[in-house]
Design a protein around this motif. Sequence first.
Motif, PDB file in Angstrom:
ATOM      1  N   LEU A  67      10.091   8.941   3.888  1.00 19.30           N
ATOM      2  CA  LEU A  67       8.827   9.192   3.184  1.00 19.30           C
ATOM      3  C   LEU A  67       8.117  10.413   3.763  1.00 19.30           C
ATOM      4  N   ILE A  68       8.071  10.497   5.075  1.00 20.29           N
ATOM      5  CA  ILE A  68       7.443  11.658   5.720  1.00 20.29           C
ATOM      6  C   ILE A  68       8.182  12.936   5.325  1.00 20.29           C
ATOM      7  N   PHE A  69       9.504  12.876   5.327  1.00 19.31           N
ATOM      8  CA  PHE A  69      10.297  14.058   5.011  1.00 19.31           C
ATOM      9  C   PHE A  69      10.091  14.490   3.559  1.00 19.31           C
ATOM     10  N   ALA A  70       9.869  13.539   2.646  1.00 17.72           N
ATOM     11  CA  ALA A  70       9.579  13.890   1.248  1.00 17.72           C
ATOM     12  C   ALA A  70       8.301  14.720   1.168  1.00 17.72           C
ATOM     13  N   TRP A  71       7.275  14.299   1.905  1.00 18.25           N
ATOM     14  CA  TRP A  71       6.021  15.061   1.951  1.00 18.25           C
ATOM     15  C   TRP A  71       6.250  16.438   2.581  1.00 18.25           C
ATOM     16  N   PHE A  72       7.084  16.493   3.612  1.00 19.53           N
ATOM     17  CA  PHE A  72       7.391  17.764   4.262  1.00 19.53           C
ATOM     18  C   PHE A  72       8.088  18.714   3.289  1.00 19.53           C
ATOM     19  N   VAL A  73       9.020  18.211   2.497  1.00 24.23           N
ATOM     20  CA  VAL A  73       9.716  19.048   1.517  1.00 24.23           C
ATOM     21  C   VAL A  73       8.708  19.648   0.541  1.00 24.23           C
ATOM     22  N   LEU A  74       7.771  18.842   0.062  1.00 25.97           N
ATOM     23  CA  LEU A  74       6.734  19.351  -0.839  1.00 25.97           C
ATOM     24  C   LEU A  74       5.904  20.423  -0.145  1.00 25.97           C
ATOM     25  N   LEU A  75       5.481  20.150   1.072  1.00 30.96           N
ATOM     26  CA  LEU A  75       4.673  21.105   1.823  1.00 30.96           C
ATOM     27  C   LEU A  75       5.431  22.410   2.058  1.00 30.96           C
ATOM     28  N   ARG A  87       0.826  -1.210   0.000  1.00 35.64           N
ATOM     29  CA  ARG A  87       0.000   0.000   0.000  1.00 35.64           C
ATOM     30  C   ARG A  87       0.863   1.264   0.000  1.00 35.64           C
ATOM     31  N   TYR A  88       1.852   1.317   0.874  1.00 32.72           N
ATOM     32  CA  TYR A  88       2.709   2.498   0.938  1.00 32.72           C
ATOM     33  C   TYR A  88       3.553   2.653  -0.320  1.00 32.72           C
ATOM     34  N   GLN A  89       3.944   1.553  -0.928  1.00 31.87           N
ATOM     35  CA  GLN A  89       4.667   1.640  -2.188  1.00 31.87           C
ATOM     36  C   GLN A  89       3.777   2.254  -3.260  1.00 31.87           C
ATOM     37  N   MET A  90       2.513   1.824  -3.311  1.00 31.32           N
ATOM     38  CA  MET A  90       1.595   2.372  -4.308  1.00 31.32           C
ATOM     39  C   MET A  90       1.283   3.842  -4.024  1.00 31.32           C
ATOM     40  N   TYR A  91       1.078   4.199  -2.755  1.00 34.32           N
ATOM     41  CA  TYR A  91       0.846   5.614  -2.417  1.00 34.32           C
ATOM     42  C   TYR A  91       1.968   6.480  -2.970  1.00 34.32           C
ATOM     43  N   HIS A  92       3.188   5.996  -2.813  1.00 29.48           N
ATOM     44  CA  HIS A  92       4.317   6.818  -3.211  1.00 29.48           C
ATOM     45  C   HIS A  92       4.591   6.753  -4.716  1.00 29.48           C
ATOM     46  N   ALA A  93       4.076   5.744  -5.396  1.00 32.07           N
ATOM     47  CA  ALA A  93       4.093   5.760  -6.862  1.00 32.07           C
ATOM     48  C   ALA A  93       3.213   6.914  -7.346  1.00 32.07           C
ATOM     49  N   PHE A  94       2.024   7.036  -6.769  1.00 36.73           N
ATOM     50  CA  PHE A  94       1.129   8.149  -7.129  1.00 36.73           C
ATOM     51  C   PHE A  94       1.739   9.498  -6.740  1.00 36.73           C
ATOM     52  N   PHE A  95       2.388   9.540  -5.584  1.00 34.25           N
ATOM     53  CA  PHE A  95       3.046  10.763  -5.131  1.00 34.25           C
ATOM     54  C   PHE A  95       4.111  11.202  -6.138  1.00 34.25           C
ATOM     55  N   LEU A  96       4.901  10.252  -6.632  1.00 37.94           N
ATOM     56  CA  LEU A  96       5.922  10.597  -7.622  1.00 37.94           C
ATOM     57  C   LEU A  96       5.292  11.091  -8.928  1.00 37.94           C
ATOM     58  N   PHE A  97       4.200  10.475  -9.370  1.00 42.64           N
ATOM     59  CA  PHE A  97       3.508  10.970 -10.562  1.00 42.64           C
ATOM     60  C   PHE A  97       3.058  12.417 -10.350  1.00 42.64           C
ATOM     61  N   PHE A  98       2.506  12.688  -9.178  1.00 42.67           N
ATOM     62  CA  PHE A  98       2.046  14.044  -8.864  1.00 42.67           C
ATOM     63  C   PHE A  98       3.207  15.026  -8.891  1.00 42.67           C
ATOM     64  N   VAL A  99       4.295  14.666  -8.222  1.00 40.14           N
ATOM     65  CA  VAL A  99       5.460  15.550  -8.140  1.00 40.14           C
ATOM     66  C   VAL A  99       6.018  15.838  -9.540  1.00 40.14           C
ATOM     67  N   ALA A 100       6.079  14.820 -10.385  1.00 43.69           N
ATOM     68  CA  ALA A 100       6.604  15.003 -11.746  1.00 43.69           C
ATOM     69  C   ALA A 100       5.736  15.943 -12.568  1.00 43.69           C
ATOM     70  N   SER A 101       4.467  16.049 -12.235  1.00 45.33           N
ATOM     71  CA  SER A 101       3.542  16.890 -13.006  1.00 45.33           C
ATOM     72  C   SER A 101       3.550  18.354 -12.567  1.00 45.33           C
ATOM     73  N   ARG A 102       4.210  18.660 -11.463  1.00 44.35           N
ATOM     74  CA  ARG A 102       4.209  20.018 -10.915  1.00 44.35           C
ATOM     75  C   ARG A 102       5.332  20.845 -11.538  1.00 44.35           C
ATOM     76  N   LYS A 103       4.972  21.742 -12.422  1.00 39.98           N
ATOM     77  CA  LYS A 103       5.956  22.562 -13.138  1.00 39.98           C
ATOM     78  C   LYS A 103       6.577  23.633 -12.243  1.00 39.98           C
ATOM     79  N   GLU A 104       5.924  23.966 -11.133  1.00 42.85           N
ATOM     80  CA  GLU A 104       6.453  25.016 -10.268  1.00 42.85           C
ATOM     81  C   GLU A 104       7.557  24.531  -9.326  1.00 42.85           C
ATOM     82  N   LEU A 105       7.841  23.231  -9.340  1.00 45.33           N
ATOM     83  CA  LEU A 105       8.899  22.687  -8.494  1.00 45.33           C
ATOM     84  C   LEU A 105      10.244  22.791  -9.218  1.00 45.33           C
ATOM     85  N   SER A 106      11.234  23.275  -8.502  1.00 45.01           N
ATOM     86  CA  SER A 106      12.571  23.406  -9.097  1.00 45.01           C
ATOM     87  C   SER A 106      13.199  22.027  -9.287  1.00 45.01           C
ATOM     88  N   LEU A 107      14.225  21.998 -10.108  1.00 46.23           N
ATOM     89  CA  LEU A 107      14.955  20.751 -10.337  1.00 46.23           C
ATOM     90  C   LEU A 107      15.537  20.237  -9.025  1.00 46.23           C
TER      91      LEU A 107
END
Length: 128
Positions: free
Chosen positions: A112-120, A44-64
């Motif tokens: 994983l939590i820290f990845a979400w924190f970086v996005l936030l 489940r957590y692997q799949m959640y983070h697959a979707f999270f990566l798709f979302f992150v890749a689609s965000r043009k406002e995020l720097s490299l």
Amino acid sequence: MERKIIITAAVFGMLAIILGAFGAHALKAILTPEQLISFETGVRYQMYHAFFLFFVASRKELSLKTLKVIYNLVLGGVLLFSGSIFLLTTKNLTTIDFKIIGFVTPIGGFLLIFAWFVLLATFFRKKS
């Protein structure tokens, strides 16, 4: 970088489906109910983070730089969190005692939590 993130997301998603089916069918008769629940948590957590990566890749406002940080945190987090859960729950199927790697599960969870924190934090710093 977006291509790399999408490929990783697709691999994580595909493996989550394969492992989920494997757990539901092949491992159901072998694992205890508690082990099966833990295995499903890893999937489940692997799949959640697959979707999270798709979302992150689609965000043009995020720097490299932000994309790279989030990608590396999620990659390490999934490998440590879900990977250790998969090994720990199936340890009865091999002669290898994976208990020694139990300490990496919470480290993976923290990544994983820290990845979400970086996005936030990135979006909080943005000025509309």
